[in-house]
Design a protein around this motif. Structure first.
Motif, PDB file in Angstrom:
ATOM      1  N   PHE A  87      11.572  22.305  -0.784  1.00  0.00           N
ATOM      2  CA  PHE A  87      11.704  20.893  -1.167  1.00  0.00           C
ATOM      3  C   PHE A  87      10.742  20.069  -0.318  1.00  0.00           C
ATOM      4  N   ASP A  88       9.846  19.325  -0.972  1.00  0.00           N
ATOM      5  CA  ASP A  88       9.123  18.258  -0.294  1.00  0.00           C
ATOM      6  C   ASP A  88      10.085  17.077  -0.384  1.00  0.00           C
ATOM      7  N   SER A  89      10.746  16.775   0.732  1.00  0.00           N
ATOM      8  CA  SER A  89      11.976  15.965   0.694  1.00  0.00           C
ATOM      9  C   SER A  89      11.785  14.505   1.067  1.00  0.00           C
ATOM     10  N   HIS A 120       2.633  17.899  -7.270  1.00  0.00           N
ATOM     11  CA  HIS A 120       2.444  17.958  -5.823  1.00  0.00           C
ATOM     12  C   HIS A 120       1.850  16.654  -5.327  1.00  0.00           C
ATOM     13  N   PHE A 121       2.348  16.159  -4.200  1.00  0.00           N
ATOM     14  CA  PHE A 121       1.746  14.973  -3.600  1.00  0.00           C
ATOM     15  C   PHE A 121       0.319  15.309  -3.146  1.00  0.00           C
ATOM     16  N   ASP A 122      -0.546  14.296  -2.977  1.00  0.00           N
ATOM     17  CA  ASP A 122      -1.966  14.583  -2.713  1.00  0.00           C
ATOM     18  C   ASP A 122      -2.214  15.364  -1.425  1.00  0.00           C
ATOM     19  N   THR A 123      -1.442  15.111  -0.363  1.00  0.00           N
ATOM     20  CA  THR A 123      -1.667  15.900   0.868  1.00  0.00           C
ATOM     21  C   THR A 123      -1.180  17.335   0.667  1.00  0.00           C
ATOM     22  N   THR A 124      -0.128  17.498  -0.130  1.00  0.00           N
ATOM     23  CA  THR A 124       0.398  18.834  -0.410  1.00  0.00           C
ATOM     24  C   THR A 124      -0.658  19.632  -1.165  1.00  0.00           C
ATOM     25  N   LYS A 125      -1.194  19.003  -2.202  1.00  0.00           N
ATOM     26  CA  LYS A 125      -2.242  19.632  -2.991  1.00  0.00           C
ATOM     27  C   LYS A 125      -3.466  19.909  -2.112  1.00  0.00           C
ATOM     28  N   ASN A 183       9.710  12.675  -7.331  1.00  0.00           N
ATOM     29  CA  ASN A 183       8.359  12.989  -7.747  1.00  0.00           C
ATOM     30  C   ASN A 183       7.509  11.714  -7.612  1.00  0.00           C
ATOM     31  N   ASN A 184       6.786  11.629  -6.494  1.00  0.00           N
ATOM     32  CA  ASN A 184       6.017  10.426  -6.162  1.00  0.00           C
ATOM     33  C   ASN A 184       4.928  10.175  -7.199  1.00  0.00           C
ATOM     34  N   SER A 185       4.103  11.194  -7.456  1.00  0.00           N
ATOM     35  CA  SER A 185       2.928  11.004  -8.309  1.00  0.00           C
ATOM     36  C   SER A 185       3.306  10.618  -9.738  1.00  0.00           C
ATOM     37  N   SER A 232       9.370  11.860   7.556  1.00  0.00           N
ATOM     38  CA  SER A 232      10.455  10.962   7.992  1.00  0.00           C
ATOM     39  C   SER A 232      10.098   9.501   7.827  1.00  0.00           C
ATOM     40  N   LYS A 233       8.807   9.233   7.546  1.00  0.00           N
ATOM     41  CA  LYS A 233       8.325   7.868   7.385  1.00  0.00           C
ATOM     42  C   LYS A 233       8.854   7.214   6.107  1.00  0.00           C
ATOM     43  N   LYS A 234       9.484   8.021   5.256  1.00  0.00           N
ATOM     44  CA  LYS A 234      10.069   7.461   4.031  1.00  0.00           C
ATOM     45  C   LYS A 234      11.579   7.306   4.230  1.00  0.00           C
ATOM     46  N   ASP A 235      12.345   8.299   3.766  1.00  0.00           N
ATOM     47  CA  ASP A 235      13.798   8.100   3.733  1.00  0.00           C
ATOM     48  C   ASP A 235      14.500   8.190   5.089  1.00  0.00           C
ATOM     49  N   GLN A 275       4.115  14.134  11.247  1.00  0.00           N
ATOM     50  CA  GLN A 275       4.436  13.499   9.965  1.00  0.00           C
ATOM     51  C   GLN A 275       4.504  14.558   8.877  1.00  0.00           C
ATOM     52  N   GLY A 276       4.649  14.135   7.623  1.00  0.00           N
ATOM     53  CA  GLY A 276       4.904  15.083   6.541  1.00  0.00           C
ATOM     54  C   GLY A 276       3.772  16.081   6.317  1.00  0.00           C
ATOM     55  N   ARG A 277       2.531  15.601   6.333  1.00  0.00           N
ATOM     56  CA  ARG A 277       1.416  16.510   6.049  1.00  0.00           C
ATOM     57  C   ARG A 277       1.239  17.529   7.161  1.00  0.00           C
ATOM     58  N   ALA A 278       1.671  17.187   8.361  1.00  0.00           N
ATOM     59  CA  ALA A 278       1.624  18.142   9.473  1.00  0.00           C
ATOM     60  C   ALA A 278       2.654  19.241   9.239  1.00  0.00           C
ATOM     61  N   LEU A 335       0.840  -1.201   0.000  1.00  0.00           N
ATOM     62  CA  LEU A 335       0.000   0.000   0.000  1.00  0.00           C
ATOM     63  C   LEU A 335       0.870   1.245   0.000  1.00  0.00           C
ATOM     64  N   THR A 336       1.912   1.221   0.798  1.00  0.00           N
ATOM     65  CA  THR A 336       2.774   2.393   0.906  1.00  0.00           C
ATOM     66  C   THR A 336       4.141   2.001   1.442  1.00  0.00           C
ATOM     67  N   ASP A 337       5.112   2.855   1.150  1.00  0.00           N
ATOM     68  CA  ASP A 337       6.443   2.711   1.739  1.00  0.00           C
ATOM     69  C   ASP A 337       6.581   3.698   2.892  1.00  0.00           C
ATOM     70  N   SER A 338       5.460   4.219   3.380  1.00  0.00           N
ATOM     71  CA  SER A 338       5.475   5.292   4.371  1.00  0.00           C
ATOM     72  C   SER A 338       5.214   4.752   5.763  1.00  0.00           C
ATOM     73  N   GLY A 339       6.223   4.802   6.617  1.00  0.00           N
ATOM     74  CA  GLY A 339       6.046   4.339   7.992  1.00  0.00           C
ATOM     75  C   GLY A 339       6.031   2.825   8.109  1.00  0.00           C
TER      76      GLY A 339
HETATM   77  N1  F0G Z   1       5.098  14.320   0.317  1.00  0.00           N
HETATM   78  C1  F0G Z   1       5.289  13.201  -0.399  1.00  0.00           C
HETATM   79  C2  F0G Z   1       6.087  13.234  -1.653  1.00  0.00           C
HETATM   80  C3  F0G Z   1       4.708  12.001   0.055  1.00  0.00           C
HETATM   81  O1  F0G Z   1       4.877  10.903  -0.665  1.00  0.00           O
HETATM   82  C4  F0G Z   1       3.957  12.008   1.252  1.00  0.00           C
HETATM   83  C5  F0G Z   1       3.339  10.785   1.747  1.00  0.00           C
HETATM   84  C6  F0G Z   1       3.823  13.199   1.964  1.00  0.00           C
HETATM   85  C7  F0G Z   1       4.405  14.343   1.456  1.00  0.00           C
HETATM   86  C8  F0G Z   1       3.033  13.290   3.245  1.00  0.00           C
HETATM   87  O2  F0G Z   1       3.714  12.695   4.283  1.00  0.00           O
HETATM   88  O3  F0G Z   1       2.321  10.725   4.940  1.00  0.00           O
HETATM   89  O4  F0G Z   1       4.078  11.639   6.451  1.00  0.00           O
HETATM   90  O5  F0G Z   1       1.995  12.885   6.082  1.00  0.00           O
HETATM   91  N2  F0G Z   1       3.211   9.763   1.044  1.00  0.00           N
HETATM   92  C9  F0G Z   1       2.698   8.489   1.451  1.00  0.00           C
HETATM   93  C10 F0G Z   1       2.596   7.612   0.256  1.00  0.00           C
HETATM   94  C11 F0G Z   1       1.470   8.515   2.282  1.00  0.00           C
HETATM   95  O6  F0G Z   1       2.012   6.517   0.382  1.00  0.00           O
HETATM   96  O7  F0G Z   1       3.120   7.947  -0.815  1.00  0.00           O
HETATM   97  P1  F0G Z   1       2.989  11.939   5.502  1.00  0.00           P
END
Ligand code: F0G
Length: 457
Positions: A213-215, A123-128, A184-186, A255-258, A99-102, A49-53
């Motif tokens: 940078f969304d890092s 833009h990632f979906d939470t960013t958008k 670029n995730n999307s 931080s849940k990713k890299d 987390q990142g969206r916070a 589902l995800t590589d996040s966390g």
């Molecule tokens: N930016 C990018 C590029 C992301 O991929 C994610 C999260 C976030 C911001 C938001 O971070 O989840 O810690 O609040 N991406 C996950 C995914 C959820 O499955 O790609 P978050």
């Protein structure tokens, strides 16, 4: 004979996972209203589902968990993380977030106003979501090559400088900053080249705009730069990362990713005034500025994980595993975003199921088929995720409708990858028998994919 490649770590702890029967899965997915987010984890065999966390922490990270300082203010864990961040990125100021969206929520509260336009590369979906929630808009300036999955281009995450300059020229006064999402995730976990990063910086300077940078996957981005950008072949990942961040004014981090932790994020920046503004929002939304919604132990794990996430051997192990799965799928002629990205395989569902109308959500249909076939959970990155247009309320049909198979870090073996590959091959072989997709019976007004309910069309 040349020695074969092998993982740069070994296992010390394991977690048991269980296979299920097709009958069980048919029942479970029906109960979940055909939304894979609504499944229980024990109903899944291989969870992509995800590589996040979802990564496996190292023994050193677990050691950090045991020595976390849980003081409300001035925790040593906070200072340890501050040192890691400034050592790796060069940013003197930082705020922890849960987390990142916070991090996006706090930073955007300081920077984005109604009517603003935020250009960037997909833009990632939470960013958008955080941009649109503030009655502002996101403009995707990714290069066109990214939207042709058959085209091989080494840096499909790149910004089209012409598109970016158009936005800056025509509505520059409404642009609070430029955002670069690394990788670029999307667009498929696709990297941005350092050449492109430097060009974006130049344009930003010309128009006096800061660069964010969304890092989330900056280490993976640096690995691709080392491999694919000839000028950087002999640089270390640390040097590449330092050069990348030298082009930014601020960063948000999941931080849940890299950083390979199960929870955490942060904001970092050069400007003290911005740090002060964000501190206020951080205290309101997250927690005091030296913990920001995290336990001291979590900050210790991030401080260590940031270094592990930019270790060349780790990155090579990880990205070679993603590539392994991708190459198996390509051998079966399954249509993918190419070249293979850093954290995930993106299967092109419109090419996989060309006979399904886009209104019946081909990528979601494929995700459900994969779950039924083998208990593998992927995620739709397509029409459901794209939400409706906030103004017209019409469905948005993005350029690509993809099934993403995100690979958790240090969790699965290539045997698991083989199961995924063969399951998809079986579906590909009988794709003509998949005659219809799904329709929506319930959806939330924003970020509907998490809770959407579906029924067979
Ligand atoms: N930016 C990018 C590029 C992301 O991929 C994610 C999260 C976030 C911001 C938001 O971070 O989840 O810690 O609040 N991406 C996950 C995914 C959820 O499955 O790609 P978050």
């Amino acid at each position: 004979m040349e020695l074969p490649f092998a993982e740069s770590y070994k296992f010390k702890v394991v977690e048991v996972i269980r296979r299920s029967t097709r009958e069980e899965r048919e029942q479970w997915i029906r109960t979940a209203r055909y939304n894979l987010f609504q499944l229980r984890s024990e109903q899944i065999f291989i969870d992509l589902l995800t590589d996040s966390g979802t990564g496996a922490m190292s023994d050193k990270q677990w050691a950090g968990i045991m020595t976390g300082d849980e003081s409300y203010a001035g925790s040593t864990s906070y200072y340890k993380l501050k040192d890691s961040i400034s050592d790796i990125t060069g940013f003197p100021y930082f705020l922890p977030t849960h987390q990142g969206r916070a991090a996006e929520n706090v930073l955007f509260s300081a920077l984005i106003k109604e009517g603003h336009i935020v250009p960037g590369n997909s833009h990632f979906d939470t960013t958008k979501g955080h941009i649109e929630f503030r009655q502002a808009s996101a403009v995707d300036c990714t290069i066109d090559e990214a939207f042709d999955t058959t085209l091989v281009h080494p840096f499909k995450g790149n910004v089209d400088l012409r598109k970016l300059e158009d936005v800056l020229k025509t509505s520059g006064e409404r642009v609070p900053f430029i955002i670069l999402t690394l990788t670029n995730n999307s667009a498929g976990g696709q990297p941005v080249s350092l050449e492109n990063i430097h060009e974006v910086r130049k344009l930003a300077d010309t128009y006096h705009k800061p660069v964010l940078f969304d890092s989330a996957r900056f280490g993976e981005n640096a690995y691709f730069i080392k491999l694919r950008e000839p000028a950087y072949r002999n640089k270390t990942i640390r040097e590449i990362v330092a050069e990348m961040f030298s082009c930014a004014d601020m960063m948000t981090m999941s931080s849940k990713k890299d950083a390979i932790v199960n929870i955490g994020g942060f904001i970092a920046m050069r400007d003290q005034e911005l740090y002060r503004q964000c501190s206020m929002f951080n205290i309101m939304f997250e927690g005091y500025i030296t913990y920001g919604g995290l336990a001291g132990r979590d900050m210790n794990a991030i401080a260590q994980g940031l270094y592990e996430g930019i270790d060349f051997d780790f990155l090579e192990t990880r990205i070679k595993q993603v590539e392994y799965l991708g190459n198996r799928l390509l051998d079966f002629n399954i249509p993918l975003q190419q070249p293979i990205g850093g954290h995930a395989i993106f299967v092109d569902a419109r090419r996989f199921l060309p006979h399904l109308p886009k209104e019946e959500f081909p990528a979601q249909t494929l995700a459900i088929q994969l779950y039924l076939e083998a208990g593998v959970r992927g995620v739709e990155i397509g029409t459901l995720l794209a939400d409706r247009d906030p103004v017209t309320r019409e469905n948005r049909y993005p350029a690509l409708d993809m099934l993403r198979l995100a690979i958790p870090r240090r969790v699965y073996t290539n045997n698991h990858m083989d199961v995924v590959a063969v399951a998809l091959k079986n579906i590909f072989d009988r794709r003509e028998n998949i005659k219809s997709g799904f329709r929506i019976i319930y959806e939330a007004p924003i970020m509907r994919h998490f809770t959407v309910e579906l029924e067979p069309a």
